[in-house]
Design a protein around this motif. Structure first.
Motif, PDB file in Angstrom:
ATOM      1  N   CYS A 202      29.449   1.245 -27.763  1.00 51.59           N
ATOM      2  CA  CYS A 202      29.348   2.734 -27.846  1.00 51.59           C
ATOM      3  C   CYS A 202      28.377   3.476 -26.618  1.00 51.59           C
ATOM      4  O   CYS A 202      27.496   2.730 -26.313  1.00 51.59           O
ATOM      5  N   CYS A 205      24.997   4.949 -28.288  1.00 51.62           N
ATOM      6  CA  CYS A 205      23.824   4.354 -28.796  1.00 51.62           C
ATOM      7  C   CYS A 205      23.715   2.697 -28.442  1.00 51.62           C
ATOM      8  O   CYS A 205      23.010   2.285 -28.784  1.00 51.62           O
ATOM      9  N   CYS A 235      30.943   4.829 -31.232  1.00 56.37           N
ATOM     10  CA  CYS A 235      31.128   4.305 -32.304  1.00 56.37           C
ATOM     11  C   CYS A 235      31.478   5.538 -33.346  1.00 56.37           C
ATOM     12  O   CYS A 235      31.376   6.459 -32.850  1.00 56.37           O
ATOM     13  N   CYS A 238      28.511   7.963 -33.969  1.00 60.40           N
ATOM     14  CA  CYS A 238      28.294   8.990 -32.802  1.00 60.40           C
ATOM     15  C   CYS A 238      29.337   9.899 -32.753  1.00 60.40           C
ATOM     16  O   CYS A 238      29.227  11.093 -32.567  1.00 60.40           O
TER      17      CYS A 238
END
Ligand code: ZN
Ligand code: ZN
Length: 418
Positions: A202, A205, A235, A238
């Motif tokens: 991701c 994050c 992800c 997110c």
């Protein structure tokens, strides 16, 4: 300069002998057929019509077109046309309203698929691109009407989107195999390739080993493309947060617009198809020639340089500025389901985009009010401010306007340079 057409419709050489033109018009031996540019048609038989070689030069573009006609190193006609760029937006708005309307007040209709005539049409261009091509062709055809054009020279740039994306392709060693290996090479899909580029992580994050999704930085609904620069791995959580607006990390897509490049390629192909005898020249040649002649950069000057083939020429001090507008106003109501009708007919004899005379100057009507007032603009869509005028003249009144010519799809104005 007065443009002359013979009595059988053939274009003759233009003239600067205004006294003769005046006499011809007075004696009814000629008639005015166009005011901008001023064109007359002879009403008597001419014994000999000697015409010179007139070369038309065109600086093509996806927003502006420059055109110039040169004979004997003298510029006979030059113009600069602004093309419409509102078509795509207007069609998007129309689609939005249509979808809304059909959801709102019709029975359930089965989704229909692949039943549109347009999708099966051969050589179909989308309306916005079709307009761009047509604007170029129209301008050439217009010049053919008023001047005896013998040669057309087009400055067309050809773009290589692949090379624009990957400048390394210009090296011979890479070129030999590079064109076959785009971003997707070795992957089953673009999504797969994007995930691999971001090493299955991701990008906000840093989460790994979770459900990963590929997000469009500029949304598809906002005109974003499936280009790899517009895609990013996120992800699930997110991704959701970005779409709900919970987090804003200010993702920015790389600014590489290939749309204009593609449009220019289409314009080039269509023009060469329509005018097989046209000579093709390139932007860098024009630039070199322009620098040699010590001329400033502008579309119409480029066109002059193209038409004169790099030789020096006498500059013309008058230019025709043109702007393409829609043929009519098609929105009848304000808002999707409004009862308020928009006035699209005449108000006190005036329509939108009429060319008018106001206090001795020429303007175009940008907007009209049913109370009898008007908003005026110049050819470049700039509203004219009359607020420093004396009382009673701060907003132009329709009754003080005088119509010069009615609305058409091409607005045209003659201007002096310098
Ligand atoms: Zn994440
Ligand atoms: Zn997304």
């Amino acid at each position: 300069m007065v443009y002359v057409i013979s009595n059988n419709g053939q274009a003759l050489m233009p003239t600067k002998r205004f006294g003769k033109v005046r006499r011809l018009l007075k004696e009814k031996k000629a008639k005015v057929i166009r005011r901008c540019p001023f064109t007359i048609k002879l009403l008597y038989e001419t014994e000999t019509c000697i015409v010179q070689d007139v070369v038309l030069g065109m600086d093509t573009g996806s927003k502006n077109i420059g055109v110039s006609c040169v004979a004997n190193n003298e510029v006979l006609y030059q113009s600069q046309t602004t093309i419409r760029t509102d078509i795509k937006d207007n069609m998007d708005i129309r689609r939005k309203y249509r979808r809304n309307r059909r959801n709102r007040k019709t029975r359930y209709r089965k989704p229909r698929f692949l039943n549109r005539k347009n999708s099966t049409k051969l050589d179909r261009l989308p309306p916005s691109v079709r307009h761009k091509v047509k604007a170029h062709v129209d301008e050439i055809e217009f010049c053919k009407k008023i001047l005896p054009i013998s040669q057309i020279v087009l400055e067309i740039s050809q773009f290589d989107p692949h090379l624009m994306k990957n400048p390394k392709l210009k090296f011979k060693k890479i070129k030999s195999w590079g064109y076959q290996r785009g971003f997707n090479y070795g992957f089953s899909s673009r999504k797969e390739a994007v995930l691999n580029r971001d090493s299955y992580t991701c990008q906000i994050c840093g989460a790994k080993h979770t459900r990963l999704e590929v997000h469009h930085i500029v949304y598809r609904s906002k005109g974003g493309t499936d280009d790899e620069d517009n895609l990013i791995t996120l992800c699930e959580s997110c991704h959701k947060k970005i779409h709900t607006g919970e987090i804003n990390v200010g993702l920015k897509a790389k600014k590489l617009r290939l749309k204009e490049a593609t449009h220019m390629n289409i314009i080039r192909n269509q023009l060469l198809k329509t005018y097989p005898g046209a000579i093709e020249t390139f932007g860098f040649v024009t630039k070199e020639n322009r620098n040699n002649l010590n001329l400033p950069k502008d579309h119409y000057i480029d066109a002059c340089v193209v038409a004169a083939a790099g030789k020096s020429f006498i500059l013309n001090d008058e230019i025709f500025y043109k702007r393409r507008v829609s043929k009519g106003d098609y929105q009848l109501y304000k808002g999707s389901c409004s009862e308020i009708r928009l006035p699209i007919g005449k108000i006190q004899g005036f329509k939108k985009f009429d060319k008018v005379d106001y206090l001795g100057k020429t303007y175009f009507i940008k907007g009209r009010m049913s109370s009898g007032y008007a908003v005026l603009m110049d050819i470049f869509n700039k509203t004219i401010d009359f607020s420093d005028m004396p009382r009673g003249f701060k907003t132009p009144k329709l009754k003080n306007l005088k119509r010069v010519s009615a609305r058409g799809s091409v607005l045209c104005i003659r201007e002096k340079i310098g």
